[in-house]
Write a protein that holds these residues in place. Structure first.
Motif, short mmCIF file in Angstrom:
data_model
loop_
_atom_site.label_atom_id
_atom_site.label_comp_id
_atom_site.label_asym_id
_atom_site.label_seq_id
_atom_site.Cartn_x
_atom_site.Cartn_y
_atom_site.Cartn_z
N HIS A 69 34.96 38.61 34.58
CA HIS A 69 35.91 39.30 35.46
C HIS A 69 36.51 38.30 36.43
O HIS A 69 35.78 37.61 37.14
CB HIS A 69 35.21 40.43 36.21
CG HIS A 69 34.52 41.39 35.28
ND1 HIS A 69 35.18 42.43 34.68
CD2 HIS A 69 33.25 41.42 34.81
CE1 HIS A 69 34.33 43.08 33.89
NE2 HIS A 69 33.16 42.47 33.95
N GLN A 75 36.26 42.49 40.00
CA GLN A 75 35.07 41.80 40.47
C GLN A 75 34.32 42.65 41.49
O GLN A 75 33.10 42.80 41.40
CB GLN A 75 35.45 40.45 41.09
CG GLN A 75 35.98 39.47 40.07
CD GLN A 75 36.55 38.24 40.72
OE1 GLN A 75 37.12 38.28 41.81
NE2 GLN A 75 36.42 37.12 40.04
N ILE A 100 31.36 36.46 37.06
CA ILE A 100 32.43 36.58 38.05
C ILE A 100 33.12 35.23 38.07
O ILE A 100 32.56 34.24 38.53
CB ILE A 100 31.86 36.94 39.45
CG1 ILE A 100 31.10 38.27 39.40
CG2 ILE A 100 32.97 36.96 40.49
CD1 ILE A 100 31.92 39.48 39.02
N SER A 106 40.85 36.07 42.93
CA SER A 106 39.56 36.62 43.37
C SER A 106 39.61 36.98 44.85
O SER A 106 40.30 36.34 45.64
CB SER A 106 38.45 35.60 43.15
OG SER A 106 38.31 35.32 41.78
N ALA A 110 33.96 38.61 45.66
CA ALA A 110 33.58 37.72 44.56
C ALA A 110 33.14 36.37 45.09
O ALA A 110 32.16 35.79 44.62
CB ALA A 110 34.74 37.55 43.60
#
Length: 164
Positions: A69, A75, A100, A106, A110
């Motif tokens: 992800h 995430q 992650i 992000s 995360a």
């Protein structure tokens, strides 16, 4: 008849891992293959190695991106409750855990999650400071690795000590 990594596909043969896991996700159908699903990923990797054919990263269930992800909202959802974005547990197919992947897309959750995995417990103030540095770094690089996290934290104007 099924395929592994598309090997053996003739006239519509389907993917072994997809059939096994579809049936596993619907126990109400009372159809069980008795296949050890925890060997699906390693079997796929073995076939890939023996055939010299890379598994497509976005291949369902056994591709490298199947449980990865990189989008902030995904995430955050996976960190809070994995089932939000994954209908099956990666361990059920022989993958250790979801990953992650840190990119410029992000979010803070995360970054905090991955920082904790490499030994940093960040406060909100520290995270805000590190996130600013992270975004600068992420603009330069496609994916942020664990070693990069250490560099980003060291570059932060706030003094942060590793808890590891």
């Amino acid at each position: 008849e099924c395929t592994i990594n598309g090997i053996g596909e003739r006239a519509g043969n389907t993917s072994l891992e997809e059939v096994v896991m579809i049936l596993r996700q619907h126990p109400d159908l009372n159809l069980d293959t008795n296949i050890n699903s925890k060997l699906l990923y390693s079997t796929s990797q073995m076939v890939s190695d023996k055939m010299g054919m890379v598994v497509q990263p976005n291949k369902a269930i056994v591709g490298s991106n199947a449980f990865a992800h990189s989008s902030g909202i995904h995430q955050d959802g996976v960190i809070k409750k994995r089932e939000t974005y994954e209908i099956m547990d990666p361990e059920d197919v022989g993958v250790n855990e979801s990953s992650i992947v840190l990119t410029a897309r992000s979010g803070r959750a995360a970054l905090a999650y991955r920082a904790k995995k490499v030994g940093y417990e960040l406060t909100k103030v520290q995270l805000d400071s590190v996130y600013t540095e992270f975004l600068k770094f992420a603009d330069q690089k496609k994916e942020i690795l664990d070693d990069d996290i250490h560099q980003i934290i060291e570059a932060s104007p706030i003094n942060i000590q590793s808890v590891a």
